[in-house]
Write a protein that holds these residues in place. Structure first.
Motif, PDB file in Angstrom:
ATOM      1  N   PRO A  12      55.746 -34.406  -5.416  1.00 55.21           N
ATOM      2  CA  PRO A  12      54.700 -35.345  -5.840  1.00 55.21           C
ATOM      3  C   PRO A  12      53.579 -34.649  -6.593  1.00 55.21           C
ATOM      4  O   PRO A  12      53.281 -33.480  -6.353  1.00 55.21           O
ATOM      5  CB  PRO A  12      54.166 -35.914  -4.517  1.00 55.21           C
ATOM      6  CG  PRO A  12      55.187 -35.561  -3.491  1.00 55.21           C
ATOM      7  CD  PRO A  12      55.839 -34.311  -3.958  1.00 55.21           C
ATOM      8  N   ASP A  13      52.961 -35.372  -7.514  1.00 57.44           N
ATOM      9  CA  ASP A  13      51.716 -34.905  -8.103  1.00 57.44           C
ATOM     10  C   ASP A  13      50.578 -35.544  -7.322  1.00 57.44           C
ATOM     11  O   ASP A  13      50.723 -36.607  -6.722  1.00 57.44           O
ATOM     12  CB  ASP A  13      51.619 -35.293  -9.578  1.00 57.44           C
ATOM     13  CG  ASP A  13      51.593 -36.801  -9.768  1.00 57.44           C
ATOM     14  OD1 ASP A  13      50.506 -37.374  -9.900  1.00 57.44           O
ATOM     15  OD2 ASP A  13      52.687 -37.410  -9.766  1.00 57.44           O
ATOM     16  N   GLN A  14      49.430 -34.854  -7.302  1.00 62.54           N
ATOM     17  CA  GLN A  14      48.335 -35.301  -6.438  1.00 62.54           C
ATOM     18  C   GLN A  14      47.824 -36.696  -6.763  1.00 62.54           C
ATOM     19  O   GLN A  14      47.692 -37.545  -5.887  1.00 62.54           O
ATOM     20  CB  GLN A  14      47.160 -34.330  -6.546  1.00 62.54           C
ATOM     21  CG  GLN A  14      45.879 -34.941  -5.988  1.00 62.54           C
ATOM     22  CD  GLN A  14      45.180 -34.029  -5.064  1.00 62.54           C
ATOM     23  OE1 GLN A  14      45.259 -32.839  -5.242  1.00 62.54           O
ATOM     24  NE2 GLN A  14      44.494 -34.543  -4.080  1.00 62.54           N
ATOM     25  N   ALA A  15      47.537 -36.967  -8.028  1.00 65.47           N
ATOM     26  CA  ALA A  15      46.926 -38.244  -8.379  1.00 65.47           C
ATOM     27  C   ALA A  15      47.846 -39.401  -8.007  1.00 65.47           C
ATOM     28  O   ALA A  15      47.420 -40.396  -7.417  1.00 65.47           O
ATOM     29  CB  ALA A  15      46.583 -38.272  -9.866  1.00 65.47           C
ATOM     30  N   GLY A  16      49.129 -39.252  -8.341  1.00 61.53           N
ATOM     31  CA  GLY A  16      50.072 -40.312  -8.002  1.00 61.53           C
ATOM     32  C   GLY A  16      50.261 -40.455  -6.509  1.00 61.53           C
ATOM     33  O   GLY A  16      50.402 -41.564  -5.982  1.00 61.53           O
ATOM     34  N   ILE A  57      38.092 -35.324   5.597  1.00 63.68           N
ATOM     35  CA  ILE A  57      37.769 -34.268   4.650  1.00 63.68           C
ATOM     36  C   ILE A  57      37.453 -34.928   3.325  1.00 63.68           C
ATOM     37  O   ILE A  57      37.904 -36.029   3.033  1.00 63.68           O
ATOM     38  CB  ILE A  57      38.929 -33.266   4.469  1.00 63.68           C
ATOM     39  CG1 ILE A  57      40.201 -34.007   4.034  1.00 63.68           C
ATOM     40  CG2 ILE A  57      39.180 -32.490   5.727  1.00 63.68           C
ATOM     41  CD1 ILE A  57      41.329 -33.077   3.686  1.00 63.68           C
ATOM     42  N   SER A  58      36.658 -34.268   2.523  1.00 62.23           N
ATOM     43  CA  SER A  58      36.266 -34.826   1.233  1.00 62.23           C
ATOM     44  C   SER A  58      37.223 -34.337   0.163  1.00 62.23           C
ATOM     45  O   SER A  58      37.550 -33.161   0.102  1.00 62.23           O
ATOM     46  CB  SER A  58      34.841 -34.378   0.882  1.00 62.23           C
ATOM     47  OG  SER A  58      34.473 -34.860  -0.380  1.00 62.23           O
ATOM     48  N   VAL A  59      37.716 -35.253  -0.666  1.00 60.65           N
ATOM     49  CA  VAL A  59      38.666 -34.923  -1.724  1.00 60.65           C
ATOM     50  C   VAL A  59      38.180 -35.511  -3.038  1.00 60.65           C
ATOM     51  O   VAL A  59      37.743 -36.654  -3.074  1.00 60.65           O
ATOM     52  CB  VAL A  59      40.066 -35.485  -1.397  1.00 60.65           C
ATOM     53  CG1 VAL A  59      41.068 -35.056  -2.462  1.00 60.65           C
ATOM     54  CG2 VAL A  59      40.524 -35.028  -0.028  1.00 60.65           C
ATOM     55  N   ASN A  60      38.194 -34.722  -4.086  1.00 61.21           N
ATOM     56  CA  ASN A  60      37.826 -35.217  -5.407  1.00 61.21           C
ATOM     57  C   ASN A  60      39.057 -35.755  -6.111  1.00 61.21           C
ATOM     58  O   ASN A  60      40.060 -35.070  -6.235  1.00 61.21           O
ATOM     59  CB  ASN A  60      37.241 -34.079  -6.263  1.00 61.21           C
ATOM     60  CG  ASN A  60      35.866 -33.676  -5.795  1.00 61.21           C
ATOM     61  OD1 ASN A  60      35.056 -34.530  -5.469  1.00 61.21           O
ATOM     62  ND2 ASN A  60      35.609 -32.385  -5.745  1.00 61.21           N
ATOM     63  N   VAL A  61      39.012 -36.987  -6.580  1.00 60.32           N
ATOM     64  CA  VAL A  61      40.104 -37.580  -7.342  1.00 60.32           C
ATOM     65  C   VAL A  61      39.541 -37.993  -8.689  1.00 60.32           C
ATOM     66  O   VAL A  61      38.807 -38.969  -8.791  1.00 60.32           O
ATOM     67  CB  VAL A  61      40.695 -38.800  -6.619  1.00 60.32           C
ATOM     68  CG1 VAL A  61      41.868 -39.341  -7.424  1.00 60.32           C
ATOM     69  CG2 VAL A  61      41.146 -38.423  -5.219  1.00 60.32           C
ATOM     70  N   GLY A  62      39.864 -37.224  -9.736  1.00 65.58           N
ATOM     71  CA  GLY A  62      39.269 -37.487 -11.039  1.00 65.58           C
ATOM     72  C   GLY A  62      37.768 -37.357 -10.930  1.00 65.58           C
ATOM     73  O   GLY A  62      37.237 -36.358 -10.487  1.00 65.58           O
ATOM     74  N   ALA A  63      37.047 -38.397 -11.327  1.00 71.11           N
ATOM     75  CA  ALA A  63      35.589 -38.358 -11.254  1.00 71.11           C
ATOM     76  C   ALA A  63      35.081 -39.038  -9.992  1.00 71.11           C
ATOM     77  O   ALA A  63      33.879 -39.180  -9.803  1.00 71.11           O
ATOM     78  CB  ALA A  63      34.999 -39.055 -12.476  1.00 71.11           C
ATOM     79  N   ASP A  64      36.001 -39.483  -9.113  1.00 73.73           N
ATOM     80  CA  ASP A  64      35.590 -40.241  -7.938  1.00 73.73           C
ATOM     81  C   ASP A  64      35.652 -39.383  -6.689  1.00 73.73           C
ATOM     82  O   ASP A  64      36.500 -38.517  -6.553  1.00 73.73           O
ATOM     83  CB  ASP A  64      36.498 -41.456  -7.738  1.00 73.73           C
ATOM     84  CG  ASP A  64      36.454 -42.390  -8.939  1.00 73.73           C
ATOM     85  OD1 ASP A  64      35.356 -42.540  -9.500  1.00 73.73           O
ATOM     86  OD2 ASP A  64      37.506 -42.948  -9.291  1.00 73.73           O
TER      87      ASP A  64
END
Length: 529
Positions: A508-512, A295-302
């Motif tokens: 948990p937070d997503q980015a971490g 699946i495609s996931v957006n992480v920040g600008a990446d």
């Protein structure tokens, strides 16, 4: 008491969340506290009723359901029919929930096909109007304690909801469950309802079905285990959730943005929200599917592509050490421990300047012993504890050893303090580096992280290392990077979640989460599906 509407806001291809800070709860008061705590339980029971056998009544609210999205409606019906009798419901047996059922779906074409739906006023909810009309025409099942009226909003339509914690409207929510009073035969009846808009994928014309099923499973699980969320523990209807309602700590909230998978009929892979288990202190999902599509996931600008197969081998001990070190070197962990130590010993919060003075340098872990010994040697602590050598000494016994002084030890130390052959700083070091205090520290850590007592051999080994200069943080790293700790959380998902809950006392937070998953073996590659 007005119900709190439980919202979820998670990252999926079409939505970028704004991560919000959460209120922290000290995990052990502070790591220097001698009292051995009970094993932490994230979910608590507050006396309300669960929905043991939930019946989901799908209501498709929007004029495009009978036209553009008729096939999507069939897909969603099939998913709900499977979900309520699947292994997913068995995961909630520990909370008193069993298999459920579904009712024949209903389409309300009075809903919009584009724009925004304002559901920020419970009493004037358009979903309430829709339900009242459907009940009047016998188009849906009659209200009952186990019925969940589930409103599905078509792709391209957003919903504005009132945040139960802040009281402020929130636009573009992914889902929530709540209660309102419907009208049946002229009488008001409290009913359970949930709302989920179907989001759009990166392609604006394509519904994101995977995102929808994660949100829908999330809301079904939480409606079953906490059907009437309210804003004070112990109130009628408050059932399974975190003891701090501001944490949004229902059974599916811990997972953040990381989905699991479950195999449905005809080998269909469905994405679902992992649930927190008080029995295992882990996130649990049915057996993941090794061949699950990406699946495609957006992480920040990446943009990254992820295969959410969490049943992969755990990382090496060296990788686990690296992850644990990252936690203990974090400003969040250090600040929480500094604050807990100040509150315990000085009965006040530290100033920001005091916090900054103890934060670890880059690449180093927090040093809890330095904070402890400094505070115990301050004039403030001395004055707060009677301003005499005797009362100060008695406070060390109580705060560090949790007992009254023995006469021989107390007399010898008091004599040294009074005649000047011992300083208060020297006495603090004698306490902190003593075998009794160090042994108690080791038992606290084993109870907290491994949920068992340390053996005499384990205690002796760690005490020797501590007395030789090893920091308590190094002991923590050794425990949480051990095979025993990792194997008790037999999937990466559970391992990392355990670290967040045990060390930071929060979900948990997503980015971490994504960053740490990469550290322990889940590989990411750039690109889009």
């Amino acid at each position: 008491m007005q119900p709190v509407r439980r919202l979820i806001r998670r990252l999926w291809p079409s939505i970028r969340p704004s991560f919000q800070s959460r209120r922290f709860r000290p995990s052990l008061e502070c790591l220097e506290d001698r009292v051995v705590p009970a094993a932490p339980v994230y979910e608590s029971y507050f006396g309300g009723s669960v929905i043991k056998n939930i019946e989901v009544q799908p209501i498709y609210y929007g004029s495009s359901w009978n036209t553009t999205y008729a096939s999507l409606q069939t897909q969603i019906d099939t998913f709900f029919n499977f979900l309520v009798t699947s292994q997913y419901m068995s995961l909630m047996n520990q909370y008193g929930v069993s298999d459920g059922a579904t009712a024949t779906s209903h389409v309300d074409t009075s809903g919009p096909s584009e724009g925004n739906i304002d559901d920020s006023n419970n009493a004037q909810s358009p979903f309430l109007t829709s339900l009242n009309n459907a009940l009047a025409s016998n188009s849906v099942v009659s209200p009952a304690a186990n019925v969940l009226y589930y409103f599905i909003v078509p792709p391209g339509v957003t919903v504005t909801e009132q945040n139960g914690e802040s009281g402020q409207p929130v636009t573009n929510v992914l889902g929530y469950h709540s209660n309102f009073t419907a009208t049946v035969n002229g009488k008001g009846v409290q009913v359970n309802y949930a709302v989920t808009p179907v989001p759009l994928a990166d392609n604006p014309s394509t519904p994101d079905f995977n995102s929808f099923t994660v949100t829908a499973s999330h809301e079904v699980a939480e409606a079953a285990t906490d059907p009437v969320p309210v804003n004070a523990p112990g109130s009628l209807g408050y059932t399974w959730t975190n003891a701090n309602p501001s944490e949004q700590g229902e059974v599916a909230d811990v997972a953040g943005s990381i989905p699991g998978t479950i195999l449905g009929p005809n080998s269909t892979t469905y994405y679902v929200e992992p649930l927190f288990s008080d029995q295992t202190l882990n996130l649990v999902v049915p057996t993941p599917v090794a061949s699950a599509p990406s699946i495609s996931v957006n992480v920040g600008a990446d943009n990254v592509t992820e295969n959410p197969n969490f049943n992969v081998p755990l990382s090496t001990p060296q990788q686990r050490v690296s992850v644990a070190t990252e936690f203990l070197a974090s400003t969040e962990y250090s600040t929480k421990q500094i604050t807990a130590t100040y509150q315990k010993l000085l009965k006040r919060a530290p100033t920001q300047q005091e916090i900054n003075g103890y934060l670890p340098a880059s690449g180093q872990t927090y040093n809890s012993q330095q904070t402890l010994t400094d505070i115990l040697g301050t004039a403030e602590y001395f004055q707060d504890n009677g301003s005499t050598n005797q009362s100060w000494l008695q406070s060390l016994y109580q705060n560090l050893l949790n007992r009254a002084p023995d006469s021989s030890g107390d007399n010898a130390l008091l004599t040294g303090l009074n005649n000047g052959t011992l300083t208060r700083a020297e006495v603090v070091v004698m306490f902190v580096n003593g075998a009794e205090y160090r042994s108690d520290q080791v038992q606290v850590l084993y109870s907290s992280f491994l949920r068992r007592s340390a053996s005499s051999t384990e205690v002796q080994s760690w005490v020797q290392q501590l007395q030789a200069g090893t920091s308590i943080e190094s002991v923590i790293i050794g425990i949480v990077s051990s095979a025993e700790y990792a194997n008790a959380r037999n999937q990466i998902l559970g391992y990392l979640t355990g670290m967040y809950i045990d060390l930071l006392q929060r979900p948990p937070d997503q980015a971490g989460y994504l960053q740490l998953m990469a550290s322990v073996g889940v590989k990411f590659s750039s690109g889009q599906d």
